[in-house]
Each structure stands twice: as structure tokens, then as C-alpha cells.
Design an enzyme around this catalytic site. Structure first.
Site, mmCIF file in Angstrom:
data_model
loop_
_atom_site.group_PDB
_atom_site.id
_atom_site.type_symbol
_atom_site.label_atom_id
_atom_site.label_comp_id
_atom_site.label_asym_id
_atom_site.label_seq_id
_atom_site.Cartn_x
_atom_site.Cartn_y
_atom_site.Cartn_z
ATOM 1 N N LYS A 196 28.735 7.496 -15.024
ATOM 2 C CA LYS A 196 29.469 6.735 -14.014
ATOM 3 C C LYS A 196 30.039 7.672 -12.952
ATOM 4 O O LYS A 196 30.027 7.348 -11.757
ATOM 5 C CB LYS A 196 30.571 5.913 -14.692
ATOM 6 C CG LYS A 196 30.022 4.775 -15.539
ATOM 7 C CD LYS A 196 31.045 4.216 -16.511
ATOM 8 C CE LYS A 196 30.410 3.176 -17.427
ATOM 9 N NZ LYS A 196 31.308 2.738 -18.517
ATOM 10 N N GLN A 222 37.237 3.278 -21.002
ATOM 11 C CA GLN A 222 35.968 3.337 -21.727
ATOM 12 C C GLN A 222 36.141 2.795 -23.144
ATOM 13 O O GLN A 222 37.032 3.199 -23.879
ATOM 14 C CB GLN A 222 35.452 4.781 -21.772
ATOM 15 C CG GLN A 222 34.105 4.946 -22.429
ATOM 16 C CD GLN A 222 32.995 4.208 -21.698
ATOM 17 O OE1 GLN A 222 32.888 4.288 -20.482
ATOM 18 N NE2 GLN A 222 32.155 3.498 -22.436
ATOM 19 N N ASP A 256 36.230 -3.555 -13.884
ATOM 20 C CA ASP A 256 35.302 -3.679 -15.008
ATOM 21 C C ASP A 256 35.400 -5.054 -15.661
ATOM 22 O O ASP A 256 34.676 -5.345 -16.607
ATOM 23 C CB ASP A 256 35.597 -2.575 -16.038
ATOM 24 C CG ASP A 256 34.423 -2.332 -16.983
ATOM 25 O OD1 ASP A 256 33.267 -2.525 -16.563
ATOM 26 O OD2 ASP A 256 34.665 -1.937 -18.137
#
Length: 284
Positions: A54, A98, A121
Site C-alpha cells: 500500500k 491493518q 477503508d
């Protein structure tokens, strides 16, 4: 039957990223650099690889990437404080925690701590609710990727029967809502669903998101179904048995090279979206 169309995610992702370059340059002239902060807790090697991917994707587009690395022993309270700091940092436009975090951390509490305007996200319950109601700015990135592939290839949704196999809060559930909002008739299945092959046999569109390699078989599908495989299992294997599904499908995503690359491009897009909103706010 016509030859099966391979839905090339790399091609879609390139198109998305190309569209972002000019937007990032325009923001730069306004003194704003889109910035994504990625939080990694612990030492999981797969997670570290994803974070690196990313970061590299951000760099190629001129998006700033901040990597926040926290030790395995980090407490929920310490993680919440770090998220709060990033929420209050006006140079940060997106925050990604994450997954997974170490088991002693309350992951849901951490997700909920992310400010909605920086939840690029799509992990907060508020973001999910807004997506379900049809006005969310930042849906979960994999469902957003599936919709982007559908749109890129002009695959019809209205009136079609879609079967989603999987009900996770960041994939199966939100993509079901997004398909429903586009006038598909949606059935959401899961590990307790009975007679799954019979249900899949009625589907015009199949979303494979169950987390089991080669789970969906081609003989379960009706001729001409569209298969969107969001699974990614060890050995680069999807949730649909590619070879048998290819024989029955009118269109199918490969694994790798299908939904995955588009997912990352959606994260970048939503970070730029957030930066543009911030730029508009500070210009007044």
C-alpha cells in the site's frame, strides 16, 4: 456460448490510478498532499507485506504514506490514543488499521475510533450504515472494487439476481447492500446456508467471499453467470474453482489479478476523495 470474458482487475486498477494523477497534482497546487496513515500492530509478516504494498502504491501516485508501527504488546488504550492523534492531524486524510491486530486488542473498538471523514477503508459501523443506506462516502474497499469492476465492464445489475457467498462486515454484508442499492435482487449466503448449489444455480451474478479455496464449483452455476471472486487463499487461489467456473461463466475475475489490485486502487481513490474534501473546507 460466447467466449468467457476475463475481468482484468489490473486493467481496472490502472484506469483508476491514472484518473487520480491529475487530481493529486491539482491538490498539490492548493498546498495539499493526500496522506494515508497505516497502522501496523505486531509482527505479522503478511500484514507487513500488505502495508508495504500500500505504501508503494501511494508513492507512485504522489500520495504521502505514513507507516505507524506499534509493538505486539500495545494495549487497546495505547492504540486508541494513536488513532486519536491521527484523527486530530489535519495533514492526514485517511487512516487504515491493518487487520488482524493481536488478539488482546479490542479490534472493533479501534475501528470505531477512526473518524468517519478519515475512514477510507470503510471499517466503522457508521460507514457501513451509510453505505447500506446509499450515501456512504467510503465503502469498504473490496466491495468498492467489485462495483468498480462491474461498472468498468458495463455489466448490468438492474433486475439481476445476485448471490453473495460470505457475510463478513467488510465484504459480504456491504457488497450485498451495494448491489441491492443498484437494483439487483440479492441473496446473502454463508456457511450455514442449506442447498447452496441450488441457490447458486439461479444466480446471474455470483460474489465469492467465503474464505475457502476453490469452494464454489462450476457445476453449481447456471450458464452465463458472472463470477466475481473476492477470495484470496494460500497459493494465490480464489474462493471459486476457476477452471470449472470459467466453463460456465460469461465473465469471471481471475485470482490473482482480479479484485485484489482494484481493492488497493479504491483505497487510494478514497484517500484522494478525503483530501479533496479537506481542501474544500480550508478554502472557505
Amino acid at each position: 456460448m460466447l467466449e468467457t470474458l476475463i475481468l482484468d482487475g489490473k486493467r481496472v486498477a490502472t484506469d483508476v490510478k491514472d484518473s487520480l494523477k491529475e487530481r493529486v497534482e491539482t491538490l498539490s497546487t492548493q498546498g495539499v498532499t493526500p496522506c494515508l496513515a497505516t497502522i501496523l500492530v505486531g509482527n505479522d509478516p503478511s500484514s507487513a507485506t500488505y502495508v508495504k504494498m500500500k505504501g508503494n502504491a501511494c508513492k507512485k501516485l504522489g500520495i504521502k504514506s505514513i507507516k505507524v508501527e506499534l509493538p505486539e504488546a500495545t494495549t487497546t488504550e495505547e492504540l486508541l490514543q494513536k488513532i486519536s492523534d491521527l484523527n486530530n492531524d489535519t495533514t492526514v486524510h485517511g487512516i487504515l488499521l491493518q487487520h488482524p491486530v493481536p488478539s488482546h486488542i479490542d479490534e472493533r473498538a479501534a475501528f470505531e475510533a477512526i473518524a468517519i471523514e478519515k475512514d477510507v477503508d470503510g471499517v466503522t459501523s457508521l460507514g457501513f450504515g451509510q453505505t447500506a443506506l446509499g450515501f456512504g462516502d467510503y465503502p469498504s474497499c473490496t466491495p468498492a472494487a467489485i462495483m468498480a469492476i462491474i461498472d468498468y465492464y458495463n455489466l448490468p445489475l438492474e433486475g439481476k439476481k445476485a448471490v453473495v457467498v460470505g457475510r463478513s462486515p467488510i465484504l459480504g454484508k456491504p457488497v450485498s447492500m451495494m448491489l441491492l442499492n443498484r437494483n439487483a435482487t440479492v441473496t446473502t449466503c454463508h456457511s450455514y446456508t442449506k442447498n447452496l448449489p441450488d441457490i447458486l444455480a439461479t444466480a446471474d451474478i455470483v460474489v465469492a467471499a467465503v474464505g475457502k479455496p476453490n469452494f464454489i464449483k462450476g457445476e453449481w452455476l447456471k450458464d452465463g453467470a458472472v463470477v466475481l471472486d473476492a477470495g484470496y487463499n494460500k497459493g494465490n487461489i480464489g474462493d471459486a474453482d476457476y477452471d470449472s467456473c470459467y466453463e460456465k461463466a460469461s465473465a469471471i475475475t481471475p485470482v490473482p489479478g482480479g479484485v485484489g489490485p482494484v481493492t488497493i486502487s479504491m483505497l487510494l481513490k478514497q484517500t484522494v476523495d478525503s483530501a479533496e474534501k479537506y481542501a474544500k473546507q480550508v478554502s472557505f
